[in-house]
Design a protein around this motif. Structure first.
Motif, PDB file in Angstrom:
ATOM      1  N   LEU A   1      13.399  -0.883   2.298  1.00 41.72           N
ATOM      2  CA  LEU A   1      13.663  -2.349   2.370  1.00 41.72           C
ATOM      3  C   LEU A   1      15.091  -2.718   1.985  1.00 41.72           C
ATOM      4  CD1 LEU A   1      10.054  -3.753   1.209  1.00 41.72           C
ATOM      5  CD2 LEU A   1      11.093  -3.855   3.334  1.00 41.72           C
ATOM      6  N   ILE A   2      15.625  -1.955   1.026  1.00 39.81           N
ATOM      7  CA  ILE A   2      16.833  -2.174   0.524  1.00 39.81           C
ATOM      8  C   ILE A   2      17.995  -2.019   1.382  1.00 39.81           C
ATOM      9  CG2 ILE A   2      18.540  -1.590  -1.136  1.00 39.81           C
ATOM     10  CD1 ILE A   2      16.301  -1.615  -3.281  1.00 39.81           C
ATOM     11  N   GLU A   3      17.507  -0.804   2.186  1.00 40.82           N
ATOM     12  CA  GLU A   3      18.309  -0.147   3.054  1.00 40.82           C
ATOM     13  C   GLU A   3      18.456  -0.982   4.502  1.00 40.82           C
ATOM     14  OE1 GLU A   3      17.052   3.826   4.096  1.00 40.82           O
ATOM     15  OE2 GLU A   3      17.975   4.566   2.173  1.00 40.82           O
ATOM     16  N   ASN A   4      17.536  -1.599   4.678  1.00 44.01           N
ATOM     17  CA  ASN A   4      17.399  -2.602   5.896  1.00 44.01           C
ATOM     18  C   ASN A   4      18.107  -4.114   5.530  1.00 44.01           C
ATOM     19  OD1 ASN A   4      16.162  -1.337   8.747  1.00 44.01           O
ATOM     20  ND2 ASN A   4      15.255  -0.576   6.657  1.00 44.01           N
TER      21      ASN A   4
ATOM     22  N   ALA B   1      20.792  -2.083  -6.996  1.00 44.64           N
ATOM     23  CA  ALA B   1      20.788  -2.851  -5.937  1.00 44.64           C
ATOM     24  C   ALA B   1      21.419  -4.192  -6.209  1.00 44.64           C
ATOM     25  CB  ALA B   1      19.690  -2.722  -5.072  1.00 44.64           C
ATOM     26  N   GLY B   2      21.322  -4.529  -7.257  1.00 48.61           N
ATOM     27  CA  GLY B   2      22.062  -5.949  -7.670  1.00 48.61           C
ATOM     28  C   GLY B   2      21.072  -6.860  -7.991  1.00 48.61           C
ATOM     29  N   ALA B   3      19.976  -6.422  -8.322  1.00 44.12           N
ATOM     30  CA  ALA B   3      18.665  -7.458  -8.994  1.00 44.12           C
ATOM     31  C   ALA B   3      19.351  -8.167 -10.299  1.00 44.12           C
ATOM     32  CB  ALA B   3      17.439  -6.699  -9.141  1.00 44.12           C
TER      33      ALA B   3
ATOM     34  N   GLU C   1       0.792  -1.199   0.081  1.00 44.15           N
ATOM     35  CA  GLU C   1       0.053   0.008   0.024  1.00 44.15           C
ATOM     36  C   GLU C   1       0.679   1.198  -0.016  1.00 44.15           C
ATOM     37  OE1 GLU C   1      -3.148  -0.150  -0.627  1.00 44.15           O
ATOM     38  OE2 GLU C   1      -3.604  -1.990   0.216  1.00 44.15           O
ATOM     39  N   GLY C   2       2.039   1.183   0.304  1.00 47.24           N
ATOM     40  CA  GLY C   2       3.252   2.318   0.218  1.00 47.24           C
ATOM     41  C   GLY C   2       2.985   3.087   1.508  1.00 47.24           C
ATOM     42  N   HIS C   3       2.754   2.372   2.586  1.00 46.72           N
ATOM     43  CA  HIS C   3       2.818   3.228   3.750  1.00 46.72           C
ATOM     44  C   HIS C   3       4.101   3.311   4.735  1.00 46.72           C
ATOM     45  CE1 HIS C   3      -1.606   3.594   3.551  1.00 46.72           C
ATOM     46  NE2 HIS C   3      -1.849   2.449   3.506  1.00 46.72           N
ATOM     47  N   LEU C   4       4.655   4.122   4.262  1.00 45.45           N
ATOM     48  CA  LEU C   4       6.244   4.014   4.718  1.00 45.45           C
ATOM     49  C   LEU C   4       6.365   4.171   6.319  1.00 45.45           C
ATOM     50  CD1 LEU C   4       9.137   4.311   3.614  1.00 45.45           C
ATOM     51  CD2 LEU C   4       8.985   6.801   3.763  1.00 45.45           C
ATOM     52  N   LEU C   5       5.827   4.975   7.146  1.00 46.36           N
ATOM     53  CA  LEU C   5       5.794   4.998   8.622  1.00 46.36           C
ATOM     54  C   LEU C   5       5.484   3.576   9.100  1.00 46.36           C
ATOM     55  CD1 LEU C   5       4.415   8.561   9.402  1.00 46.36           C
ATOM     56  CD2 LEU C   5       6.857   7.689   9.270  1.00 46.36           C
ATOM     57  N   ALA C   6       4.409   2.988   8.439  1.00 43.80           N
ATOM     58  CA  ALA C   6       3.836   1.857   8.940  1.00 43.80           C
ATOM     59  C   ALA C   6       4.919   0.683   8.690  1.00 43.80           C
ATOM     60  CB  ALA C   6       2.536   1.472   8.399  1.00 43.80           C
ATOM     61  N   LEU C   7       5.578   0.663   7.560  1.00 44.45           N
ATOM     62  CA  LEU C   7       6.634  -0.366   7.316  1.00 44.45           C
ATOM     63  C   LEU C   7       7.740   0.053   7.911  1.00 44.45           C
ATOM     64  CD1 LEU C   7       7.575  -2.461   5.063  1.00 44.45           C
ATOM     65  CD2 LEU C   7       8.236  -0.656   3.708  1.00 44.45           C
ATOM     66  N   ARG C   8       8.208   1.267   8.237  1.00 43.75           N
ATOM     67  CA  ARG C   8       9.289   1.405   9.271  1.00 43.75           C
ATOM     68  C   ARG C   8       8.961   0.706  10.740  1.00 43.75           C
ATOM     69  NH1 ARG C   8       9.940   6.315   8.183  1.00 43.75           N
ATOM     70  NH2 ARG C   8      12.084   5.986   6.816  1.00 43.75           N
TER      71      ARG C   8
ATOM     72  N   VAL D   1       9.725  -7.112  -0.350  1.00 47.29           N
ATOM     73  CA  VAL D   1      10.330  -6.263  -1.633  1.00 47.29           C
ATOM     74  C   VAL D   1       9.393  -6.816  -2.715  1.00 47.29           C
ATOM     75  CG1 VAL D   1      12.261  -6.377  -3.065  1.00 47.29           C
ATOM     76  CG2 VAL D   1      12.872  -6.799  -0.746  1.00 47.29           C
ATOM     77  N   HIS D   2       8.974  -8.033  -2.803  1.00 48.74           N
ATOM     78  CA  HIS D   2       7.740  -8.235  -3.691  1.00 48.74           C
ATOM     79  C   HIS D   2       6.604  -7.422  -3.924  1.00 48.74           C
ATOM     80  CE1 HIS D   2       9.962 -12.385  -3.880  1.00 48.74           C
ATOM     81  NE2 HIS D   2       9.990 -12.216  -5.197  1.00 48.74           N
TER      82      HIS D   2
END
Length: 429
Positions: free
Chosen positions: A240-243, A285-287, A199-206, A225-226
């Motif tokens: 997600l990549i940063e983590n 990122a190396g995909a 859904e693109g909820h950055l704060l919730a994802l963090r 990531v999918h």
């Protein structure tokens, strides 16, 4: 307005107050839907029933809650309205208050017998509704009155999963404080972290990243990531990549089988969606571009997405890849999807496309002996073998590719005529 109603009521003494319109509305339900508090009180004081529903089986109390009117709700309860009366969808006034987000109305309902465990026709509790619509104050009330923070609908969606879908950090934090489990998947093998990423909820994802276990994600068979790539949310993908999430994680077979194109990698989702930003981010990122049975490059070529094709080729995607799952053909697959697109064909040729493979057929040659185009075939083969002898000035690669394109097109027509069975390849949609 109330005086007019009172006059009409006395003049219509032969009619009851429960007469209904063609839509099944009584005088009381109509007054409630118009928000006429004084008219509602007048009708109730003159013995209008607080229980009679409209054609949708919606009670006057449910309609009053939908309007968010504390006064109307209070008047109806004082006249004996049943708080737990539900409509055709098994939707109660408490469900409606959770959706509307009126904490004072919710408190009034709960103090007068409202249930926090009642479920609608989809098996969703009022907590799930409050979480879905991001009403943290109402959610807290329901929890304080005994609501189960780990309640799940029949489809496996937890209250926390619904909260992740709304993206409200306050709701998520409240549920976690009261013991909600972030590692409980739905029947679709999705965790709250997947929902937030999609859904693109950055704060919730963090908030969910540090408390979601690797084991839970592994058992789900897919990575957040999918989900971020599928939703097209570059900020979530970057987080997600940063983590440290693996950009080359692949879907488990039981998940991949749900897709007709057998997709596996996060990169495939971005390419399939035509998302240049997420595609570039994953590649940087190396995909790896060739993890899927149907290579990402073929998907981009078929869709005519030049920018994505260039990105893939710059990251060493196999320009001569095949898709042999449906057929055993070795005719270059990418060529079949750019025969009418000279720009795309030039792009492939300039990046190492092996045009000579168009002249090979691993099937038998019996048809060639009878083919009336034998002479044409011999001429094409001769032209192909002498291709290097054609004088080409330095820097004249465009003319060389034009010759190759024409040669390939002619050869393709010959193979279509003589070896149609080689070309029976259809990529899944």
């Amino acid at each position: 307005m109330a005086q007019v109603l009172e006059t009409v009521m006395y003049a219509s003494y032969k009619l009851t107050l429960e007469e209904k319109t063609l839509e099944g509305e009584t005088a009381l339900t109509l007054a409630i839907q118009e928000g006429l508090v004084e008219n509602v009180r007048l009708l109730l004081n003159n013995w209008a029933s607080p229980h009679n529903t409209n054609s949708k089986n919606e009670s006057p109390l449910l309609l009053a809650v939908k309007m968010g009117s504390y006064d109307m709700v209070g008047s109806l309860i004082m006249q004996g309205a049943t708080v737990e009366q539900n409509c055709m969808k098994k939707w109660t006034a408490v469900h409606e208050a959770a959706k509307v987000g009126c904490s004072d109305v919710m408190m009034l309902l709960l103090r007068n017998g409202g249930s926090v465990t009642e479920r609608d026709q989809h098996g969703v509790s009022p907590l799930g509704i409050a979480a879905e619509y991001a009403h943290a104050d109402v959610l807290e009330l329901l929890i304080n009155y005994g609501g189960d923070v780990n309640a799940r609908a029949p489809n496996g969606d937890s209250v926390l999963y619904d909260a992740a879908g709304s993206g409200n950090p306050d709701c998520i934090d409240l549920l976690l404080e009261h013991g909600a489990n972030p590692n409980v998947p739905s029947l679709c093998s999705l965790l709250p972290i997947h929902r937030a990423a999609y859904e693109g909820h950055l704060l919730a994802l963090r908030m969910l990243i540090p408390i979601t276990t690797k084991r839970a994600m592994r058992l789900c068979g897919q990575s957040p990531v999918h989900s971020a790539a599928d939703g097209g949310h570059s900020q979530c993908l970057e987080l997600l990549i940063e983590n440290g999430f693996d950009v080359n994680a692949v879907l488990d077979k039981h998940v991949s089988d749900n897709y007709g194109d057998m997709r596996r990698s996060p990169l495939y989702f971005s390419v399939c969606n035509g998302d240049t930003t997420c595609t570039e981010m994953l590649l940087n990122a190396g995909a790896k571009p060739d993890l899927d049975p149907l290579c990402c490059l073929l998907v981009a070529v078929r869709a005519g997405r030049y920018a994505i094709v260039k990105l893939l080729l710059n990251k060493q995607a196999d320009v001569n890849c095949y898709f042999t799952v449906v057929s055993d053909t070795v005719f270059p697959t990418a060529l079949q999807y750019c025969l009418r697109d000279e720009v795309m064909m030039r792009l492939l040729l300039n990046n190492g496309y092996d045009a000579e493979r168009c002249f090979c057929c691993h099937h038998d040659n019996r048809f060639r002996m009878m083919c009336p185009w034998n002479d044409l075939n011999n001429q094409l083969c001769e032209a192909s073998s002498q291709g290097e002898k054609i004088p080409v000035r330095s820097g004249d690669a465009v003319h060389r590719n034009s010759y190759t394109i024409n040669l390939v097109l002619n050869r393709f027509l010959y193979i279509m005529y003589g070896h149609a069975h080689c070309l029976m390849v259809t990529l899944p949609r």
